[in-house]
Each structure stands twice: as structure tokens, then as C-alpha cells.
Design a protein around this motif. Structure first.
Motif, PDB file in Angstrom:
ATOM      1  N   ARG A 180      -3.144   1.662  -0.043  1.00 52.79           N
ATOM      2  CA  ARG A 180      -1.762   1.743  -0.501  1.00 52.79           C
ATOM      3  C   ARG A 180      -1.753   1.455  -2.001  1.00 52.79           C
ATOM      4  O   ARG A 180      -2.463   0.570  -2.470  1.00 52.79           O
ATOM      5  CB  ARG A 180      -0.870   0.714   0.199  1.00 52.79           C
ATOM      6  N   LYS A 181      -0.959   2.192  -2.743  1.00 51.20           N
ATOM      7  CA  LYS A 181      -0.806   1.935  -4.165  1.00 51.20           C
ATOM      8  C   LYS A 181       0.627   1.494  -4.442  1.00 51.20           C
ATOM      9  O   LYS A 181       1.580   2.146  -4.001  1.00 51.20           O
ATOM     10  CB  LYS A 181      -1.146   3.176  -4.991  1.00 51.20           C
ATOM     11  N   THR A 182       0.773   0.394  -5.137  1.00 47.87           N
ATOM     12  CA  THR A 182       2.086  -0.123  -5.478  1.00 47.87           C
ATOM     13  C   THR A 182       2.114  -0.474  -6.962  1.00 47.87           C
ATOM     14  O   THR A 182       1.075  -0.585  -7.617  1.00 47.87           O
ATOM     15  CB  THR A 182       2.435  -1.374  -4.653  1.00 47.87           C
ATOM     16  N   ASP A 183       3.308  -0.643  -7.472  1.00 46.38           N
ATOM     17  CA  ASP A 183       3.491  -1.070  -8.857  1.00 46.38           C
ATOM     18  C   ASP A 183       3.953  -2.516  -8.855  1.00 46.38           C
ATOM     19  O   ASP A 183       5.012  -2.836  -8.322  1.00 46.38           O
ATOM     20  CB  ASP A 183       4.521  -0.184  -9.564  1.00 46.38           C
ATOM     21  N   TRP A 184       3.127  -3.387  -9.419  1.00 49.44           N
ATOM     22  CA  TRP A 184       3.435  -4.818  -9.484  1.00 49.44           C
ATOM     23  C   TRP A 184       2.864  -5.361 -10.788  1.00 49.44           C
ATOM     24  O   TRP A 184       1.662  -5.535 -10.913  1.00 49.44           O
ATOM     25  CB  TRP A 184       2.840  -5.550  -8.262  1.00 49.44           C
ATOM     26  N   GLY A 188      -0.098   1.219 -10.147  1.00 56.38           N
ATOM     27  CA  GLY A 188      -1.307   1.595  -9.428  1.00 56.38           C
ATOM     28  C   GLY A 188      -2.144   0.457  -8.895  1.00 56.38           C
ATOM     29  O   GLY A 188      -3.375   0.544  -8.872  1.00 56.38           O
ATOM     30  N   VAL A 189      -1.484  -0.612  -8.435  1.00 62.13           N
ATOM     31  CA  VAL A 189      -2.218  -1.711  -7.803  1.00 62.13           C
ATOM     32  C   VAL A 189      -2.665  -1.260  -6.411  1.00 62.13           C
ATOM     33  O   VAL A 189      -1.848  -0.827  -5.595  1.00 62.13           O
ATOM     34  CB  VAL A 189      -1.336  -2.971  -7.696  1.00 62.13           C
ATOM     35  N   ILE A 190      -3.961  -1.357  -6.147  1.00 61.66           N
ATOM     36  CA  ILE A 190      -4.512  -0.871  -4.882  1.00 61.66           C
ATOM     37  C   ILE A 190      -4.622  -2.007  -3.872  1.00 61.66           C
ATOM     38  O   ILE A 190      -5.187  -3.063  -4.155  1.00 61.66           O
ATOM     39  CB  ILE A 190      -5.906  -0.243  -5.100  1.00 61.66           C
ATOM     40  N   LYS A 191      -4.048  -1.776  -2.694  1.00 61.72           N
ATOM     41  CA  LYS A 191      -4.177  -2.696  -1.571  1.00 61.72           C
ATOM     42  C   LYS A 191      -4.611  -1.892  -0.350  1.00 61.72           C
ATOM     43  O   LYS A 191      -4.589  -0.655  -0.373  1.00 61.72           O
ATOM     44  CB  LYS A 191      -2.850  -3.409  -1.286  1.00 61.72           C
TER      45      LYS A 191
END
Length: 246
Positions: A180-184, A188-191
């Protein structure tokens, strides 16, 4: 190698402003629940996986741990942990830079393995669990928290309003595990999303006995003190697990 977001200057600057980093364990609302899941740490050998600034490592030391090894991928985190830690000769904390996706540990070298909000960054969870099991003494305890699968499953994780104007959390593709890629703080933070069943069954298949599972929700006392926590009753943000090596 895992994505090292914490050494990104923009990310690190934002991360250091979080309450759990400015206030330590008092700023982590789930800490009392996690602490209650731990066996007495006195005279125990501890590994703190994803130790960050070393808050838990120092708590272990202050509560009588025989030794503590703090591991983190981030050079900035380890540098800060070393700076904030003062030790005596008889109770040492050692900090090392380590990629949990490639981690190796000596057999039966720890009595407690602990991790806070780190494993959702690990690509190969099964490999890491096997490594931890191998490193624990017989009967050793494994306690960790991760982002709850319900919380991190969404393709676009943020509150939305339902038809009645009430905040609700979207869950999409829950059964589709993987990246999953999120913006934090940065884009493009990958989890890595895994269902609760996968998380628990991986522990069992690797030889752990599940002792306790908690889906963290703040207490009435915590909400009274910090009203912003009220929204955490709408969905579990964190999964807390205690297991033992059989």
C-alpha cells in the motif's frame, strides 16, 4: 532493502513533532495496554525491533532488564536514541542500524522481543517472525503493535462523511494483501497490508502460542483528557499482540 523514510529530512522533521515523540510513552495512548501485556522485564534480555528514539528501550532498562538491543533502519533514529540514552555498566542498551527485512539474530539470545508500530513496513513478515522465534529462549515472549489491518487496508486512508454526516473510515480491498502506498509527511510511503488472520496464523505456524490480542481503543479517561481520541472509537487503528515461544 526496506524503504528508509525516516532518514528523509522532511519526513523526520514532521515525525519528531508527533506527541509520542515529544512526550515519549505518555504521548502513546496504546502504551498502557501494551505494557499490561508484557511479562515482568526484570533480568530479561530484550530486543526492541524498530526502536525509534529508544523510548521503550529505556523503559525496559529502567524496569530492570538485564540487557536491551534496540534495532532500527534509520540512522537518524539511532543517532537520536543514542543521544537520549544514558546507561550504567550493569544495565546496557545497545543500538544498531538494522533492516528487519534482512535481519538475523543469534539463537535463544533474548527473553523478550518487542516492537511498536513497525511491522507494517516489513515486506516478508513470515521470515521476520521465524527469525524472532529462533532468537527467543524457550517460553520467551513476543509483544508487538502494528497498524490494524482495517485501518491500513484502504487505498486512500482518510476519514469520509457518511449519509448522516458522521465520520467513517473506508475499507477497500481488505482481502487483497500486499503493498500500500500512502502520503504521510512525504508522498509514497510504502506499507504492507496483511489481514488479521494472516498475521495471527503466521505467528502460529512459526511456533508461537497466542496469549492475547487487543484491538486498541482509548478508554473513557483517555478521551476525557484528550478529546481528539474520541474518533478512535469508530475503527481500530492498532492491533496489539502477545505471544510466547512454545
Amino acid at each position: 532493502m526496506a524503504q528508509n523514510i525516516y532518514d528523509n529530512p522532511k519526513f523526520f522533521e514532521g515525525y519528531t513533532q508527533l506527541p509520542r515523540q515529544t512526550h515519549g510513552l505518555e504521548g502513546a495512548p496504546e502504551w498502557p495496554a501494551l505494557q499490561s501485556m508484557l511479562i515482568p522485564v526484570s533480568d530479561k534480555r530484550v530486543v526492541d525491533l524498530g526502536c525509534g528514539f529508544g523510548w521503550v528501550s529505556r523503559w525496559m532498562r529502567d524496569n530492570g532488564a538485564k540487557s536491551v538491543l534496540g534495532l532500527d533502519l534509520s540512522e537518524k533514529m539511532i543517532e537520536r536514541a543514542r543521544k537520549d540514552t544514558k546507561d550504567t555498566k550493569d544495565t546496557m542498551i545497545e543500538y544498531r542500524i538494522a533492516d528487519l527485512d534482512q535481519l538475523t539474530l543469534p539463537p535463544e539470545s533474548f527473553d523478550i522481543a518487542f516492537s511498536s508500530l513497525t511491522f507494517h513496513y516489513v515486506r516478508d513478515f513470515e521470515r521476520l517472525v521465524k527469525t524472532i522465534h529462533h532468537s527467543l529462549s524457550k517460553g520467551g515472549q513476543f509483544v508487538f503493535s502494528i497498524e490494524h489491518p482495517v485501518y491500513m487496508a484502504a487505498a486512500h486512508p482518510h476519514w469520509i462523511m457518511d449519509e448522516e454526516g458522521r465520520k467513517t473510515w473506508p475499507v477497500s480491498g481488505y482481502s487483497v494483501e500486499g503493498e500500500r502506498k500512502t502520503d504521510w509527511f512525504i508522498d509514497g510511503v510504502i506499507k504492507y497490508h496483511r489481514t488479521m488472520a494472516t498475521t495471527i496464523n503466521t505467528l502460529i505456524s512459526c511456533g508461537f502460542e497466542i496469549l492475547q490480542v487487543k484491538e486498541f481503543a482509548p478508554s473513557a479517561e483517555q478521551i476525557a483528557k484528550t478529546p481528539a481520541l474520541l474518533e478512535e472509537l469508530e475503527r481500530p487503528m492498532m492491533l496489539l499482540v502477545s505471544a510466547a515461544k512454545r
